[in-house]
Scaffold this active site. Structure first.
Site, PDB file in Angstrom:
ATOM      1  N   ARG A  11       8.250   6.371  -5.203  1.00 54.99           N
ATOM      2  CA  ARG A  11       8.122   7.740  -6.588  1.00 54.99           C
ATOM      3  C   ARG A  11       9.211   7.942  -6.769  1.00 54.99           C
ATOM      4  NH1 ARG A  11       3.231  10.376  -4.352  1.00 54.99           N
ATOM      5  NH2 ARG A  11       1.038   8.503  -5.206  1.00 54.99           N
TER       6      ARG A  11
ATOM      7  N   ARG B  36       0.564  -1.342  -0.509  1.00 54.62           N
ATOM      8  CA  ARG B  36      -0.334  -0.175  -0.045  1.00 54.62           C
ATOM      9  C   ARG B  36       1.299   1.217   0.237  1.00 54.62           C
ATOM     10  NH1 ARG B  36      -2.778   2.077   3.572  1.00 54.62           N
ATOM     11  NH2 ARG B  36      -4.703   1.857   2.618  1.00 54.62           N
TER      12      ARG B  36
ATOM     13  N   TYR C  63     -10.159  -3.545   4.987  1.00 56.75           N
ATOM     14  CA  TYR C  63      -9.357  -2.721   6.090  1.00 56.75           C
ATOM     15  C   TYR C  63      -9.842  -1.494   3.816  1.00 56.75           C
ATOM     16  CZ  TYR C  63      -6.630   1.858   5.989  1.00 56.75           C
ATOM     17  OH  TYR C  63      -5.588   3.310   6.262  1.00 56.75           O
TER      18      TYR C  63
ATOM     19  N   GLU D 135      -0.498   8.991  18.436  1.00 57.09           N
ATOM     20  CA  GLU D 135      -1.267   7.630  18.033  1.00 57.09           C
ATOM     21  C   GLU D 135       0.040   6.126  18.460  1.00 57.09           C
ATOM     22  OE1 GLU D 135      -3.333   6.346  14.012  1.00 57.09           O
ATOM     23  OE2 GLU D 135      -3.738   8.393  14.460  1.00 57.09           O
TER      24      GLU D 135
ATOM     25  N   ARG E 193      -6.012  -4.645  15.614  1.00 56.24           N
ATOM     26  CA  ARG E 193      -5.020  -4.096  15.618  1.00 56.24           C
ATOM     27  C   ARG E 193      -5.974  -2.442  16.752  1.00 56.24           C
ATOM     28  NH1 ARG E 193      -0.725  -4.872  18.598  1.00 56.24           N
ATOM     29  NH2 ARG E 193       0.118  -2.838  18.115  1.00 56.24           N
TER      30      ARG E 193
ATOM     31  N   ARG F   5       2.251   8.284  15.213  1.00 51.61           N
ATOM     32  CA  ARG F   5       2.847   9.745  14.326  1.00 51.61           C
ATOM     33  C   ARG F   5       2.216  10.506  14.721  1.00 51.61           C
ATOM     34  NH1 ARG F   5      -1.853   8.280   9.622  1.00 51.61           N
ATOM     35  NH2 ARG F   5      -3.930   7.773  11.388  1.00 51.61           N
TER      36      ARG F   5
ATOM     37  N   ASP G  85     -10.562   2.046   2.603  1.00 53.39           N
ATOM     38  CA  ASP G  85     -10.997   4.172   2.542  1.00 53.39           C
ATOM     39  C   ASP G  85     -12.646   4.055   3.189  1.00 53.39           C
ATOM     40  OD1 ASP G  85      -7.646   4.019   2.927  1.00 53.39           O
ATOM     41  OD2 ASP G  85      -7.714   3.927   1.435  1.00 53.39           O
TER      42      ASP G  85
END
Length: 369
Positions: A175, A171, A349, A301, A250, A281, A351
């Site tokens: 680049r 995921r 999962y 978090e 989790r 984060r 989005d």
């Protein structure tokens, strides 16, 4: 009152279905065990700042239909997700791109970066990757793996990278351009004024009744008898009394602080990729909306092992859990009056744009239009 549907959960799946059902003249009862609507996309205002209570949510999609759909409920800004990684005080750009490679190795061209990654991949003697560690090294090399992947990932999932499936790391974008945009999707942004308003508008119909702090399992049998059709977005294993075993997740803990300063970290999202820092984060919420407020709100978090009673955030889609879910899915198919949806109902999962898409698909199947 006679209802056509009971919708369990006010997250995106349940709210989209409720909105579409009401548009078709159906009466809908919506319940949620929390004391607020909108599930994990819930935002609340603190000192004029929209605070994402359950972690950062950036809307992004390539699907014009989904983008147009969600824009009927809110105006979106032009926020572009460009997180940075902090490794023991060293700052790197995410996603892994030419800025990352230049800072780490001093390379300037994409070809130089590719050669460096290939050199490290060969040195690690990796053929076909069999776990996350091997997959990460084959994608970005050993240096980036050790500094920016290993510690973060093992904190996030609570397992060694060698024990995690390879697909998780796929995921992550890599680049060979100087582009710090994390998502390549055509449409991206944050709703001006937060996400909660979107769900408020979806559930505003006179045909929809919402009850908060209502746990489905406190009155499960009564609900099953009273409603002709149920849209269920909770944990699928809990619905079936864990008869095939408990699916693993989790969980997360959030530590939110209001700070008497204008700008804490200079970016909406900073990932802490070393193993020693206990949180993964820090989110500084005002930067999602280019805020200029005199104060700021940050959230740390912390990943944690999920236990029954905790909020489930990330399904552990390894071989063992997927096998258990398959049994639940086959059982669910035998209940045509119950539609299972969302991350927890589908043990997947998703989005936000994917949840909306899945809900609209369920609507089309249900109403045949």
């Amino acid at each position: 009152m006679k209802y056509d549907y009971l919708v369990v959960g006010t997250g995106l799946f349940g709210s989209v279905f409720s909105y579409e059902a009401a548009k078709r003249g159906k009466r809908v009862k919506v319940i949620d065990k929390r004391n607020h609507i909108a599930g994990n996309i819930y935002t609340e205002e603190i000192e004029g700042i929209q605070v994402h209570k359950y972690g950062a949510h950036i809307f992004h999609t390539n699907n014009r239909e989904i983008w147009d759909y969600v824009n009927q409920f809110a105006e979106f800004n032009r926020y572009t997700n460009s997180p940075v990684a902090n490794y023991k005080g060293e700052i790197y750009n995410l996603p892994f791109n030419m800025n990352t490679f230049n800072k780490l190795w001093g390379v300037v061209t994409p070809q130089e970066a590719k050669e460096k990654i290939e050199e490290q991949r060969k040195a690690a003697h990796i053929g076909k990757p069999t776990n996350l560690e091997e997959q990460a090294i084959s994608l970005v090399g050993t240096d980036i793996y050790k500094k920016l992947v290993k510690g973060y990932t093992e904190k996030q999932w609570g397992r060694k990278a060698t024990d995690l499936p390879a697909f998780i790391i796929k995921r992550l974008p890599v680049r060979f351009t100087y582009d710090n945009n994390y998502f390549n999707d055509k449409y991206q942004g944050i709703p001006i004024g937060g996400y909660t308003q979107i769900v408020e508008k979806m559930l505003s119909s006179e045909l929809i009744d919402v009850e908060l702090e209502a746990d489905f399992f406190n009155k499960k049998e009564e609900y099953l008898e009273s409603f002709p059709k149920i849209i269920y977005t909770g944990m699928i294993d809990q619905f079936f009394d864990y008869q095939f075993g408990t699916l693993e997740y989790r969980s997360l803990e959030f530590e939110t602080s209001l700070l008497d300063e204008e700008n804490y970290q200079g970016n909406a999202v900073v990932n802490y990729t070393d193993a020693e820092t206990p949180y993964t984060r820090i989110i500084e919420h005002k930067h999602f909306e280019f805020g200029t407020q005199p104060k700021t709100v940050i959230t740390k978090e912390y990943p944690k092992t999920w236990e029954k009673g905790d909020e489930p955030y990330y399904p552990m889609n390894d071989e063992k859990n997927n096998r258990i879910f398959k049994q639940y899915r086959e059982l669910a198919d035998k209940f045509p009056n119950i539609i299972f949806g969302g991350r927890l109902g589908m043990y997947k999962y998703y989005d936000m744009h994917q949840v909306i898409g899945a809900a609209l698909t369920a609507v089309k199947q249900e109403f045949k239009n």
